[in-house]
Design an enzyme around this catalytic site. Structure first.
Site, short mmCIF file in Angstrom:
data_model
loop_
_atom_site.label_atom_id
_atom_site.label_comp_id
_atom_site.label_asym_id
_atom_site.label_seq_id
_atom_site.Cartn_x
_atom_site.Cartn_y
_atom_site.Cartn_z
N TYR A 143 29.06 71.40 39.60
CA TYR A 143 28.74 72.79 39.27
C TYR A 143 29.34 73.19 37.92
CZ TYR A 143 26.56 74.63 43.54
OH TYR A 143 25.69 74.93 44.57
N LYS A 194 30.18 60.35 48.62
CA LYS A 194 29.11 59.36 48.40
C LYS A 194 29.77 58.17 47.70
CE LYS A 194 24.76 58.07 48.57
NZ LYS A 194 24.02 57.83 49.83
N ASP A 226 24.83 61.49 53.18
CA ASP A 226 23.51 61.38 53.82
C ASP A 226 23.68 61.23 55.33
OD1 ASP A 226 24.67 58.90 53.31
OD2 ASP A 226 22.79 57.90 52.80
N ASP A 250 27.73 72.89 49.41
CA ASP A 250 26.64 73.87 49.30
C ASP A 250 25.51 73.48 50.23
OD1 ASP A 250 25.07 76.00 48.19
OD2 ASP A 250 23.97 74.49 47.04
N ASP A 254 24.51 75.13 54.35
CA ASP A 254 23.24 75.75 54.77
C ASP A 254 22.73 75.08 56.04
OD1 ASP A 254 23.16 77.50 52.60
OD2 ASP A 254 21.03 77.17 52.25
#
Ligand code: IPM
Ligand code: MG
Length: 369
Positions: A143, A194, A226, A250, A254
């Protein structure tokens, strides 16, 4: 004894002002009980700030935020400002205030209220009783990493680039927040990365492992992002605390939010590092956005905003009793079958934003009686 606290309200855009209004009712309810008095300032952020001042994060707002004990925000953004240059879009206001206040630790609890367990798109037994805490790093990672941008590379082609970067101290401080939270919960932390592809997250995993050694009571595990996305919908109850990077947090938050039935239910806290006097910058906001499609109609769900206020009382002011009151009021109101449109279920009664706020006040009255 009444305490006097400085609170900055940033209603923002879309449904933000409507749902913040419902919190005002609770604030004045608490004022009357004299458990606390708040010194309230209101400021501009996002599109509302752009319209009034030309930019999404006016200096005045930042100054007021620095001078406050806590900030309660609605939401920022909307189609009206989407065509503005990237640097002045409403989201820059939100990202700017997080960065300027040093709010590196974003806590996003995903709790399934019993009364809402059937509102989830997942099977009841998968989500019933779910209680997970996502700890998202909020001021670093891709970000904010440099270099970033879009450049011409000739022949009418362009190259876009962002940088995923973390330093040891950045990882350590967010890791410790997660560990400390887990110590008060089920003592399990899953760090998500990751590390099979991205070097920065190889290092993330190594640093988390080092921190884990300082917390022998906490069961620390690691998972690729993942797989984590898959596990969150397959069997979310395997998680207690999740700690992860800004971007992964982020996305996963959700996903976790929807497990609970509605994005309209999820609060969040963004915390800075305490200074030598124990003062800690803090901003509280719902996980959902401005919902421009239903803004101004009085039908938005104010509960994520109200629960964000309860987090504020809990984390910034140690006002556990009042926070419990609010959380209990939310449970009771849901238990009575009162619902805004986003969480409607069979046999429940559809009410407006302000009726929901009134129902919460009603419950607070009953509890205080
Ligand atoms: C969130 C939002 C923000 C983010 C946007 C609005 C900038 O999606 O708080 O999750 O990406 O952090
Ligand atoms: Mg998001």
């Amino acid at each position: 004894m009444p305490v006097n606290k400085k609170l900055l309200l940033l209603p923002g855009d879309g449904i933000g002002p409507e749902i913040v209004n419902e919190v005002r009712k609770i604030i004045s309810w608490m004022d009357k009980r004299r458990s606390v008095t708040f010194d309230i300032t209101e400021g501009l952020i996002g599109g509302a700030a752009i319209d009034a001042t030309g930019g999404p994060l006016p200096d005045k707002t930042l100054e007021a935020a620095h001078a406050s004990d806590a900030v309660l925000m609605g939401a920022a953004g909307g189609p009206k400002w989407e065509t503005l240059p990237f640097e002045v879009q409403p989201e820059r206001g939100l990202l700017g205030i997080r960065k300027e206040l040093g709010l590196f630790a974003n806590l996003r609890p995903a709790i399934v209220f019993d009364a809402l367990a059937d509102a989830s798109t997942l099977k009841l037994d998968v989500v019933k009783g779910l209680d997970i805490m996502i700890v998202r790093e909020l001021t670093g990672g891709i970000y904010f990493g440099e270099p970033r941008g879009v450049e011409d590379i000739g022949d009418g082609n362009r190259r876009g680039f962002n940088t995923l970067t973390y330093t040891t101290p950045e990882i350590q401080r967010i890791g410790r927040v997660a560990m400390d939270l887990a110590a008060k919960r089920d003592k399990r932390v899953c760090s998500i990365d990751k590390a099979n592809v991205l070097e920065t997250t190889v290092m993330w995993r190594e640093e988390m492992t080092k921190i884990g050694k300082d917390y022998p009571d906490i069961d620390l595990s690691h998972m690729y992002v993942d797989n984590a996305a898959m596990q969150l919908v397959r069997n979310p109850k395997q998680f207690d605390v999740i700690v992860t990077t800004n971007m992964f947090g982020d996305i996963l938050s959700d996903c976790a939010a929807m497990l609970t039935g509605s994005l309209g239910m999820l609060p969040s806290a963004s915390l800075g590092a305490p200074d030598e006097n124990g003062r800690q910058a803090a901003l509280y906001e719902p996980v959902h956005g401005t919902a421009p499609d239903i803004a101004g109609q009085g039908i938005a769900n104010p509960l994520a905003q109200i629960l964000s206020y309860s987090m504020l009382l809990r984390y910034s002011f140690d006002m556990f009793e009042d926070a419990d009151f609010i959380d209990q009021a939310v449970q009771n109101v849901l238990g009575q079958g009162l619902r805004t449109g986003d969480i409607m279920g069979e046999g429940s009664a559809k009410i407006s934003t302000s009726e929901m706020g009134d129902a919460i006040i009603n419950e607070l009255d009953k509890q205080a009686a």
